[in-house]
Design a protein around this motif. Structure first.
Motif, mmCIF file in Angstrom:
data_model
loop_
_atom_site.group_PDB
_atom_site.id
_atom_site.type_symbol
_atom_site.label_atom_id
_atom_site.label_comp_id
_atom_site.label_asym_id
_atom_site.label_seq_id
_atom_site.Cartn_x
_atom_site.Cartn_y
_atom_site.Cartn_z
ATOM 1 N N CYS A 126 17.920 79.577 35.203
ATOM 2 C CA CYS A 126 18.674 80.337 36.102
ATOM 3 C C CYS A 126 18.807 79.891 37.159
ATOM 4 O O CYS A 126 18.038 79.026 38.239
ATOM 5 N N PRO A 127 20.169 79.908 37.119
ATOM 6 C CA PRO A 127 20.982 78.771 38.093
ATOM 7 C C PRO A 127 20.956 80.190 39.581
ATOM 8 O O PRO A 127 20.975 80.907 39.865
ATOM 9 N N PRO A 128 21.236 79.558 40.889
ATOM 10 C CA PRO A 128 21.172 79.447 42.063
ATOM 11 C C PRO A 128 22.401 80.669 41.893
ATOM 12 O O PRO A 128 23.223 80.519 41.095
ATOM 13 N N GLU A 129 22.553 81.612 42.502
ATOM 14 C CA GLU A 129 23.727 83.151 42.264
ATOM 15 C C GLU A 129 23.607 83.458 43.083
ATOM 16 O O GLU A 129 23.142 83.811 44.496
ATOM 17 N N VAL A 130 25.553 83.728 43.391
ATOM 18 C CA VAL A 130 26.169 84.681 44.523
ATOM 19 C C VAL A 130 26.352 86.149 43.742
ATOM 20 O O VAL A 130 27.314 85.723 42.366
ATOM 21 N N SER A 131 26.645 87.128 44.106
ATOM 22 C CA SER A 131 26.851 87.770 43.504
ATOM 23 C C SER A 131 28.476 88.840 44.177
ATOM 24 O O SER A 131 27.667 88.888 45.139
ATOM 25 N N ARG A 132 29.230 88.807 43.100
ATOM 26 C CA ARG A 132 29.594 89.547 43.569
ATOM 27 C C ARG A 132 29.954 91.022 42.956
ATOM 28 O O ARG A 132 30.523 91.071 41.809
ATOM 29 N N PHE A 133 30.208 92.416 43.366
ATOM 30 C CA PHE A 133 30.097 93.823 42.838
ATOM 31 C C PHE A 133 31.594 94.447 42.991
ATOM 32 O O PHE A 133 32.018 94.020 44.576
ATOM 33 N N SER A 134 31.577 94.730 42.611
ATOM 34 C CA SER A 134 32.917 95.961 42.166
ATOM 35 C C SER A 134 32.159 97.021 42.297
ATOM 36 O O SER A 134 31.356 97.724 40.910
ATOM 37 N N LEU A 135 32.053 98.625 43.344
ATOM 38 C CA LEU A 135 31.614 99.250 43.319
ATOM 39 C C LEU A 135 32.362 100.614 43.059
ATOM 40 O O LEU A 135 33.323 100.863 42.084
ATOM 41 N N SER B 245 18.067 93.959 45.383
ATOM 42 C CA SER B 245 17.381 93.257 46.173
ATOM 43 C C SER B 245 16.938 91.488 45.385
ATOM 44 O O SER B 245 17.767 91.482 44.941
ATOM 45 N N GLY B 246 15.948 91.213 45.869
ATOM 46 C CA GLY B 246 15.816 89.414 45.145
ATOM 47 C C GLY B 246 14.556 88.839 45.104
ATOM 48 O O GLY B 246 14.064 89.452 43.751
ATOM 49 N N HIS B 247 14.258 88.461 45.988
ATOM 50 C CA HIS B 247 12.209 87.919 46.064
ATOM 51 C C HIS B 247 11.931 87.214 44.777
ATOM 52 O O HIS B 247 10.925 86.063 44.519
ATOM 53 N N THR B 248 12.276 87.497 43.380
ATOM 54 C CA THR B 248 11.696 87.100 42.518
ATOM 55 C C THR B 248 12.305 85.872 41.730
ATOM 56 O O THR B 248 11.909 85.081 40.687
ATOM 57 N N HIS B 249 13.643 84.887 42.614
ATOM 58 C CA HIS B 249 14.824 84.051 42.116
ATOM 59 C C HIS B 249 15.286 83.576 40.595
ATOM 60 O O HIS B 249 15.493 82.819 39.824
ATOM 61 N N GLY B 250 14.891 85.482 40.245
ATOM 62 C CA GLY B 250 15.315 84.825 38.849
ATOM 63 C C GLY B 250 14.047 84.860 38.061
ATOM 64 O O GLY B 250 14.924 84.410 36.460
ATOM 65 N N GLY B 251 13.145 84.387 38.197
ATOM 66 C CA GLY B 251 11.968 83.647 37.556
ATOM 67 C C GLY B 251 11.941 82.572 37.945
ATOM 68 O O GLY B 251 10.746 82.176 36.494
ATOM 69 N N VAL B 252 12.884 81.689 38.139
ATOM 70 C CA VAL B 252 12.404 80.586 38.073
ATOM 71 C C VAL B 252 13.214 79.453 37.022
ATOM 72 O O VAL B 252 13.648 78.850 36.857
ATOM 73 N N VAL B 253 11.754 79.736 35.813
ATOM 74 C CA VAL B 253 11.915 79.582 34.909
ATOM 75 C C VAL B 253 11.944 80.055 33.546
ATOM 76 O O VAL B 253 11.090 81.214 33.572
ATOM 77 N N ARG B 254 13.292 80.564 33.672
ATOM 78 C CA ARG B 254 13.343 80.963 31.965
ATOM 79 C C ARG B 254 13.003 80.836 30.435
ATOM 80 O O ARG B 254 14.364 79.963 30.634
ATOM 81 N N TYR C 216 19.500 95.941 41.166
ATOM 82 C CA TYR C 216 20.038 94.483 41.174
ATOM 83 C C TYR C 216 19.555 93.678 41.854
ATOM 84 O O TYR C 216 18.962 93.576 42.931
ATOM 85 N N THR C 217 19.350 92.383 40.668
ATOM 86 C CA THR C 217 18.030 91.044 41.286
ATOM 87 C C THR C 217 19.103 90.415 41.597
ATOM 88 O O THR C 217 18.926 90.002 40.732
ATOM 89 N N ASN C 218 19.190 89.734 42.750
ATOM 90 C CA ASN C 218 19.931 88.300 42.937
ATOM 91 C C ASN C 218 18.456 87.118 42.322
ATOM 92 O O ASN C 218 17.599 87.339 42.755
ATOM 93 N N ARG C 219 19.180 86.400 41.893
ATOM 94 C CA ARG C 219 18.388 84.902 41.678
ATOM 95 C C ARG C 219 17.992 84.572 42.618
ATOM 96 O O ARG C 219 17.348 83.668 42.962
#
Length: 285
Positions: A234-243, A178-187, A218-221
């Motif tokens: 709360c920096p921008p994010e590219v997610s890399r997963f190993s299943l 998922s995404g949507h939350t932007h990681g909360g923007v300000v943490r 998993y929630t992407n920022r």
């Protein structure tokens, strides 16, 4: 880039180690957002991923969509995956133009899933990619999305809003991205995000890898910003997963948002939520 093992319920052993990348919440509204997207594409291609997942909110509104749609499409054309590029829409995409954005994604080579699924064969095993449409815009139909999924299929579920899990948990997702939350923007240290009340599923699902009942979310920022054009802790994010197969006996998992180990825990079961056909409480994210 955030790199971590992604536990997937029912993942065949032969698929252990498959690489998947996720980007979300692009909000391509300015030239610098387009430049950030180009860097994300380059970063992803360096990982030589088996799968690439795009989880919605590509623009903030119709004006910026019209301005940047062509450049957005051309940038995504550069993505390279071995087994598939899959996309879903977010709330801002429906508020802009779902039709035009879907067409641009398809022209870029993405398989756009709107309450639909695709069965993919990799290493002589199968995995079902399930895309649930957006919750806030009242398009989410989890049962329809799982309509062609067999009970023994391993599933990777794409759902823009983490709250979608409240309506899909009975369908036994293998994992949800998922995404949507932007990681909360300000943490804020010791407090978290001022926006932490926006999710019904719980504030811990704002960012990173978290267990919900018997599967992980998993929630992407996200890459971009909306409204508040800032990020703090709360920096921008590219997610890399190993299943990796989900093993319930595992004693701990590492949080992608904090980097610290924490015990596996089940989220307390909440009361059954209202049907998806009711309009969820809306706040713009």
């Amino acid at each position: 880039m955030s790199a971590l093992d992604l536990p997937v319920r029912g993942l065949p052993e032969a698929l252990r180690g498959l690489v998947a990348c996720q980007i979300s919440d692009f909000h391509v509204d300015r030239d610098e957002d387009l430049e950030r997207l180009a860097l994300a594409v380059e970063t992803i291609n360096q990982q030589h991923p088996d799968f690439i997942f795009l989880t919605g909110d590509y623009f903030s509104g119709p004006d910026t969509m019209r301005r940047y749609l062509g450049a957005f499409r051309d940038s995504l054309k550069n993505l390279r995956s071995k087994s598939g590029l899959f996309a879903i829409l977010g709330n801002h995409d429906h508020w802009s133009s779902a039709e035009r954005i879907t067409e641009a994604l398809k022209r870029a080579g993405a398989d756009v899933l709107a309450n639909d699924s695709r069965r993919v064969f990799v290493r002589n095993e199968k995995v079902a990619i399930v895309g649930i449409d957006d919750l806030w815009s009242r398009r989410a139909e989890p049962a329809r999305a799982f309509g062609e999924v067999n009970s023994d299929d391993c599933t990777i579920v794409l759902a823009h809003n983490p709250d979608t899990a409240l309506y899909a948990r009975h369908l036994r997702p293998g994992v949800m991205l998922s995404g949507h939350t932007h990681g909360g923007v300000v943490r804020i240290p010791f407090y978290g995000s001022p926006l932490k009340s926006i999710l019904r599923i719980g504030k811990e699902f704002y960012s990173g890898l978290n267990r919900y009942e018997d599967f992980y979310i998993y929630t992407n920022r996200g890459l971009g910003t909306f409204w508040l054009r800032i990020r703090i802790n709360c920096p921008p994010e590219v997610s890399r997963f190993s299943l990796t197969p989900l093993i319930d006996a595992a004693p701990a998992e590492k949080s992608a948002s904090t980097g610290k180990l924490h015990p596996l825990k089940r989220v307390r079961r909440r009361r059954t939520p209202r049907p998806v056909t009711h309009r969820p409480h809306r706040k713009h994210v």
